[in-house]
Scaffold this active site. Structure first.
Site, PDB file in Angstrom:
ATOM      1  N   CYS A  10       0.843  -1.183   0.000  1.00 22.79           N
ATOM      2  CA  CYS A  10       0.000   0.000   0.000  1.00 22.79           C
ATOM      3  C   CYS A  10       0.888   1.247   0.000  1.00 22.79           C
ATOM      4  O   CYS A  10       2.106   1.150   0.124  1.00 22.79           O
ATOM      5  CB  CYS A  10      -0.937   0.008   1.202  1.00 22.79           C
ATOM      6  SG  CYS A  10      -0.090  -0.077   2.767  1.00 22.79           S
ATOM      7  N   CYS A  13       3.621   1.868   2.699  1.00 24.08           N
ATOM      8  CA  CYS A  13       4.797   1.000   2.657  1.00 24.08           C
ATOM      9  C   CYS A  13       5.762   1.465   1.573  1.00 24.08           C
ATOM     10  O   CYS A  13       6.978   1.436   1.742  1.00 24.08           O
ATOM     11  CB  CYS A  13       4.380  -0.447   2.399  1.00 24.08           C
ATOM     12  SG  CYS A  13       2.926  -0.935   3.330  1.00 24.08           S
TER      13      CYS A  13
END
Lengths: 84, 346
Positions: A10, A13
């Site tokens: 996502c 990250c």
């Protein structure tokens, strides 16, 4: 030195990975940055909130979008420990 | 130097920092109450007229909601830095079932929940021995009730309906957890979950200091407000638009309290929609203003934020098909019941 970023991919990250690479470049370290994206692997390391961040196998932070300066501080600490 | 002023380094400095920040926030909130009225008057208009009234409403409300959001997210952020998932897990272990269900719902409400974190969290809880039903309660409450939803709902619908929403959301999570704990579901979890070793975390051993918590809360506030501000402005603009003219009651005929099919229908639509609370509140508000019944509107909101296709795909990796269907089906059914209940009470 080995850096791992835990997260399925996502946005948060990806941001931490970018900060980690920038921090490594800033310190001129010889370090590898890898991403751990498999849920079973993430969970097996005890990371319950992504993004997670580990240096040399030790999880240093979870559930927090670390800034570049945060990672620089963590890396400095870890490389001092490595050299002593 | 400025960096030192903005981010306190010592504990005493942190308390001063909090006091000053609270004062500035209070002044800004009070100023917002008076500033726009004064400006409209200065320009020679009357806020009772349609267009100046709508413009006044837009600026005043945008300021108010953004200030409330910043204050609320920061306050909850301070609280939640002490509530890491590891801590929540320890709190939920070894309590009487009713208490752990209640705590799971409450902790779910104040713990941040990014849907990409839901799987590691689920695995971490279940592998450590938190009962499956309690973990599912946490998973239901977490997206449904949170500080952003509360502020935006209160702004659009008032505190009475917001209270209904929060109480109904928490009750749904607790009651479904209680139902799940009476069923034999433990074999309905994908195998790797149980086989995961629960490693002790290096990061979890130290608890953060107050300056660190302020720092984390600031970062979180900036991140969340940066993400939702456009929805806030859209929501207020919708409200300002409605403010001016009399709402048509086209929807009241089809989705008013008299049509029993409306609640299940909007629940299905809500599941198909994928949005967070910030995105769905403006839509819900305009439907409400056009005559959709209150319970129907809340059912639409709950279904949108609690259930979605991406959520289904994520949970499919840890839940076997039977439990996955049970989870989605019972949450959807619960939302329909809540919708009917509020329509009858209203």
């Amino acid at each position: 030195m080995h850096i791992e970023i835990f997260g399925p991919g996502c946005r948060n990250c990806v941001t931490v990975e970018k900060h980690a690479r920038a921090a490594v470049a800033e310190l001129g370290l010889d370090a590898t940055v890898t991403k751990v994206t498999d849920y079973a692997d993430i969970a097996a390391r005890g990371v319950m909130a992504t993004p997670g961040f580990a240096i040399n196998g030790a999880v240093m932070s979870t559930g927090k979008v670390l800034r570049q300066q945060d990672i620089v501080a963590l890396l400095r600490e870890a490389s001092t420990a490595e050299n002593t | 130097m400025i960096n030192h002023l903005l981010r306190p380094a010592t504990s005493t400095g942190a308390w001063w920092w909090l006091a000053v920040a609270a004062t500035i926030w209070g002044i800004a909130y009070t100023a917002n109450e008076h500033l726009w009225t004064a400006l409209v008057a200065l320009a020679g208009y009357d806020t009772a007229d349609t267009v100046p009234g709508a413009i006044h409403f837009f600026f005043y409300d945008t300021g108010k909601v953004l200030l409330l959001l910043v204050g609320m997210i920061f306050a909850v952020g301070l609280l939640r830095t002490a509530l890491r998932p590891e801590r929540v897990r320890d709190i939920l272990l070894d309590k009487p079932r009713w208490m752990s269900l209640l705590l799971a719902a409450l902790l779910g409400a104040i713990t941040p929940f990014c849907s990409c974190s839901s799987i590691p969290l689920f695995v971490g809880f279940v592998a450590a021995g938190v009962p499956l039903a309690v973990t599912l309660t946490f998973l239901i409450a977490s997206p449904l009730v949170n500080e952003v939803a509360v502020v935006l709902l209160a702004q659009s619908f008032g505190w009475r309906i917001t209270t209904w929403y929060v109480v109904a959301g928490l009750a749904l999570a607790v009651l479904l957890g209680a139902v799940f704990s009476r069923m034999r579901l433990d074999d309905q979890v994908v195998d790797f979950v149980r086989n995961t070793p629960t490693a002790r975390l290096h990061a979890a051993t130290t608890s953060p200091t107050l300056p660190e918590r302020i720092d984390a809360a600031l970062q979180e506030t900036a991140e969340i407000v940066g993400r939702v501000w456009k929805w806030v402005i859209l929501g207020v603009a919708v409200g300002a638009g409605i403010h001016g003219w009399i709402p048509a009651d086209a929807l009241a005929r089809y989705a008013g309290p008299d049509n029993p099919a409306a609640v299940p229908l909007v629940t299905v639509i809500g599941v198909a929609l994928y949005s967070n609370a910030a995105g769905v509140v403006p839509i819900a508000e305009s439907l409400w203003a056009k005559g959709m019944a209150t319970g129907t509107v809340l059912a639409l909101m709950m279904a949108t934020v609690a259930l979605s296709f991406p959520e289904f795909v994520l949970l499919k990796q840890v839940l076997k098909p039977k439990l996955l269907a049970l989870f989605f089906g019972s949450v959807a059914a619960g939302i329909v019941v809540i919708g009917y209940g509020i329509n009858m009470a209203a």
